[in-house]
Design a protein around this motif. Structure first.
Motif, PDB file in Angstrom:
ATOM      1  N   LYS A 217      -6.423  -4.015  -0.730  1.00 55.14           N
ATOM      2  CA  LYS A 217      -5.488  -3.419   0.130  1.00 55.14           C
ATOM      3  C   LYS A 217      -6.477  -2.865   1.895  1.00 55.14           C
ATOM      4  CE  LYS A 217      -3.440  -1.423  -4.207  1.00 55.14           C
ATOM      5  NZ  LYS A 217      -2.857  -0.583  -4.519  1.00 55.14           N
ATOM      6  N   PHE A 218      -6.970  -3.194   1.852  1.00 59.60           N
ATOM      7  CA  PHE A 218      -8.220  -2.707   2.276  1.00 59.60           C
ATOM      8  C   PHE A 218      -7.863  -3.665   3.716  1.00 59.60           C
ATOM      9  CE2 PHE A 218     -12.034  -3.426   6.263  1.00 59.60           C
ATOM     10  CZ  PHE A 218     -12.081  -2.026   6.172  1.00 59.60           C
TER      11      PHE A 218
ATOM     12  N   ARG B 263      -1.383  15.303   8.656  1.00 60.49           N
ATOM     13  CA  ARG B 263      -2.833  15.455   8.652  1.00 60.49           C
ATOM     14  C   ARG B 263      -3.303  14.302   9.045  1.00 60.49           C
ATOM     15  NH1 ARG B 263      -6.229  17.894   3.716  1.00 60.49           N
ATOM     16  NH2 ARG B 263      -6.297  15.607   3.141  1.00 60.49           N
TER      17      ARG B 263
ATOM     18  N   TYR C   3     -14.411  13.632  14.819  1.00 57.03           N
ATOM     19  CA  TYR C   3     -13.545  13.956  13.791  1.00 57.03           C
ATOM     20  C   TYR C   3     -14.764  15.241  12.725  1.00 57.03           C
ATOM     21  CZ  TYR C   3     -12.347  11.488   8.768  1.00 57.03           C
ATOM     22  OH  TYR C   3     -12.182  12.009   7.730  1.00 57.03           O
TER      23      TYR C   3
ATOM     24  N   ASP D 257       0.384   3.951  -2.738  1.00 54.03           N
ATOM     25  CA  ASP D 257      -0.644   4.534  -2.425  1.00 54.03           C
ATOM     26  C   ASP D 257      -0.830   6.216  -1.360  1.00 54.03           C
ATOM     27  OD1 ASP D 257      -3.189   3.093  -3.642  1.00 54.03           O
ATOM     28  OD2 ASP D 257      -2.322   1.953  -2.444  1.00 54.03           O
TER      29      ASP D 257
ATOM     30  N   LEU E 259     -14.904   0.043  12.910  1.00 50.65           N
ATOM     31  CA  LEU E 259     -13.922  -0.239  10.815  1.00 50.65           C
ATOM     32  C   LEU E 259     -14.655  -1.189   9.946  1.00 50.65           C
ATOM     33  CD1 LEU E 259     -10.315   0.062  12.021  1.00 50.65           C
ATOM     34  CD2 LEU E 259     -11.844   2.339  12.175  1.00 50.65           C
TER      35      LEU E 259
ATOM     36  N   GLY F 239     -13.473  15.147   9.257  1.00 48.16           N
ATOM     37  CA  GLY F 239     -12.675  15.510   8.091  1.00 48.16           C
ATOM     38  C   GLY F 239     -13.209  14.146   7.318  1.00 48.16           C
TER      39      GLY F 239
ATOM     40  N   LEU G 168      -9.170   6.099  -5.732  1.00 46.80           N
ATOM     41  CA  LEU G 168      -8.045   5.736  -5.551  1.00 46.80           C
ATOM     42  C   LEU G 168      -8.219   4.109  -5.970  1.00 46.80           C
ATOM     43  CD1 LEU G 168      -7.446   6.552  -1.319  1.00 46.80           C
ATOM     44  CD2 LEU G 168      -6.478   8.033  -3.978  1.00 46.80           C
TER      45      LEU G 168
ATOM     46  N   PHE H  94     -11.120   8.057  15.292  1.00 44.00           N
ATOM     47  CA  PHE H  94     -10.365   6.817  16.070  1.00 44.00           C
ATOM     48  C   PHE H  94     -11.080   6.984  17.477  1.00 44.00           C
ATOM     49  CE2 PHE H  94      -6.988   4.366  13.705  1.00 44.00           C
ATOM     50  CZ  PHE H  94      -8.049   4.130  12.389  1.00 44.00           C
TER      51      PHE H  94
ATOM     52  N   ILE I  60       0.623  -1.325  -0.119  1.00 50.30           N
ATOM     53  CA  ILE I  60       0.282   0.008  -0.007  1.00 50.30           C
ATOM     54  C   ILE I  60       0.748   1.478  -0.121  1.00 50.30           C
ATOM     55  CG2 ILE I  60      -2.186  -0.985   0.934  1.00 50.30           C
ATOM     56  CD1 ILE I  60      -1.393  -0.016   3.493  1.00 50.30           C
TER      57      ILE I  60
HETATM   58  C1  HEM Z   1     -10.476   0.533   7.479  1.00 47.65           C
HETATM   59  C2  HEM Z   1     -10.147   1.800   6.524  1.00 47.65           C
HETATM   60  C3  HEM Z   1      -9.676   2.978   6.450  1.00 47.65           C
HETATM   61  C4  HEM Z   1     -10.291   3.619   7.261  1.00 47.65           C
HETATM   62  C5  HEM Z   1     -10.560   3.923   8.463  1.00 47.65           C
HETATM   63  C6  HEM Z   1      -9.405   4.962   6.539  1.00 47.65           C
HETATM   64  C7  HEM Z   1      -9.289   5.937   7.046  1.00 47.65           C
HETATM   65  C8  HEM Z   1      -9.030   7.545   6.220  1.00 47.65           C
HETATM   66  C9  HEM Z   1      -9.047   9.154   6.662  1.00 47.65           C
HETATM   67  C10 HEM Z   1      -9.608   9.416   7.902  1.00 47.65           C
HETATM   68  C11 HEM Z   1      -7.966   9.714   5.869  1.00 47.65           C
HETATM   69  C12 HEM Z   1      -8.815  11.420   5.802  1.00 47.65           C
HETATM   70  C13 HEM Z   1      -9.230  12.194   5.807  1.00 47.65           C
HETATM   71  C14 HEM Z   1      -9.246  13.325   5.659  1.00 47.65           C
HETATM   72  O1  HEM Z   1      -8.439  13.750   4.823  1.00 47.65           O
HETATM   73  O2  HEM Z   1     -10.254  14.227   5.703  1.00 47.65           O
HETATM   74  C15 HEM Z   1      -7.547   8.845   5.038  1.00 47.65           C
HETATM   75  C16 HEM Z   1      -7.376  10.133   3.745  1.00 47.65           C
HETATM   76  C17 HEM Z   1      -6.594   8.658   2.784  1.00 47.65           C
HETATM   77  N1  HEM Z   1      -6.610   6.957   2.821  1.00 47.65           N
HETATM   78 FE1  HEM Z   1      -7.667   6.274   4.113  1.00 47.65          FE
HETATM   79  N2  HEM Z   1      -8.744   4.729   5.153  1.00 47.65           N
HETATM   80  C18 HEM Z   1      -9.044   3.452   4.716  1.00 47.65           C
HETATM   81  C19 HEM Z   1      -7.926   2.248   4.083  1.00 47.65           C
HETATM   82  C20 HEM Z   1      -7.329   2.979   3.190  1.00 47.65           C
HETATM   83  C21 HEM Z   1      -6.831   2.119   2.056  1.00 47.65           C
HETATM   84  C22 HEM Z   1      -6.918   1.178   2.127  1.00 47.65           C
HETATM   85  C23 HEM Z   1      -5.961   3.056   1.830  1.00 47.65           C
HETATM   86  C24 HEM Z   1      -5.038   2.351   0.300  1.00 47.65           C
HETATM   87  C25 HEM Z   1      -4.249   1.817   0.404  1.00 47.65           C
HETATM   88  C26 HEM Z   1      -6.460   4.619   2.174  1.00 47.65           C
HETATM   89  C27 HEM Z   1      -5.731   5.582   1.672  1.00 47.65           C
HETATM   90  C28 HEM Z   1      -5.856   6.903   1.728  1.00 47.65           C
HETATM   91  C29 HEM Z   1      -5.195   8.921   0.763  1.00 47.65           C
HETATM   92  C30 HEM Z   1      -3.876   8.065  -0.048  1.00 47.65           C
HETATM   93  C31 HEM Z   1      -5.660   9.433   2.052  1.00 47.65           C
HETATM   94  C32 HEM Z   1      -5.336  10.657   1.978  1.00 47.65           C
HETATM   95  C33 HEM Z   1      -6.369  11.285   0.435  1.00 47.65           C
HETATM   96  C34 HEM Z   1      -6.049  12.882   0.332  1.00 47.65           C
HETATM   97  O3  HEM Z   1      -5.828  13.382   1.786  1.00 47.65           O
HETATM   98  O4  HEM Z   1      -6.623  13.458  -0.717  1.00 47.65           O
HETATM   99  N3  HEM Z   1      -6.908   4.199   3.497  1.00 47.65           N
HETATM  100  N4  HEM Z   1      -8.129   7.645   5.436  1.00 47.65           N
END
Ligand code: HEM
Length: 145
Positions: free
Chosen positions: A106-107, A69, A88, A61, A135, A90, A100, A78, A58
């Motif tokens: 990946k999850f 941030r 929260y 990504d 989650l 966001g 994405l 969390f 991952i």
């Molecule tokens: C239980 C699974 C997941 C949770 C709880 C989660 C939670 C979050 C949260 C809270 C954010 C921040 C949102 C914001 O900026 O307002 C975020 C951003 C992001 N997540 Fe996840 N995520 C999960 C799975 C994944 C997976 C599997 C990937 C990729 C492998 C991923 C990639 C990203 C990326 C790239 C961002 C940043 C997006 C940006 O800033 O434009 N996430 N995620």
């Protein structure tokens, strides 16, 4: 006689309701505490993000994103989810991860790295499972492939 019985029954039911209610709310509010409160959750978030950045499944990504941030958003999410004193603010999960092209693999990688982080902090498997259960419903918002 009947009145007395009725009174007794009401008392027992009332007591059960009160005890049941307090046990349930205590159980809900201790997940945040069971994860170590602010200190524990900060470490869990830190170790998870370290794991993500080292995980070949991952890490690409997460290239070029603001990690401070992300850590702060994870912490708030969390903390709120587990009943802690945070909010929260966001973006919602579907909007954040849309585009994405994330897969179930990946999850699962994210969840495994989080479990590893919780192991490092010494969180029991029962507490880990209670947290992961919160989650799990996000899977459908995150996984689009
Ligand atoms: C239980 C699974 C997941 C949770 C709880 C989660 C939670 C979050 C949260 C809270 C954010 C921040 C949102 C914001 O900026 O307002 C975020 C951003 C992001 N997540 Fe996840 N995520 C999960 C799975 C994944 C997976 C599997 C990937 C990729 C492998 C991923 C990639 C990203 C990326 C790239 C961002 C940043 C997006 C940006 O800033 O434009 N996430 N995620």
């Amino acid at each position: 006689m009947i009145n007395r019985r009725l009174q007794g029954l009401c008392f027992v039911l009332g007591l059960a309701f009160l005890l049941g209610g307090s046990v349930a709310s205590r159980a809900d509010s201790t997940l945040y505490e069971d994860l170590g409160g602010k200190e524990g959750l900060t470490k869990i978030v830190q170790y998870s993000v370290d794991n993500y950045m080292a995980d070949p499944r991952i890490r690409d990504d997460l290239d070029n994103i603001n990690l401070d941030r992300l850590r702060s958003r994870f912490f708030d999410q969390f903390c709120e989810l587990t009943g802690g004193p945070c909010k929260y603010t966001g973006r919602d999960m579907a909007a954040t991860h849309k585009g994405l092209h994330l897969t179930v693999a990946k999850f699962n990688a994210v969840v495994e790295d989080l479990q590893d982080a919780m192991d490092k902090v010494g969180i029991s498997s029962r507490t880990q499972n209670r947290f992961l259960a919160l989650l799990a419903p996000m899977k459908s918002a995150v996984v689009t492939q």
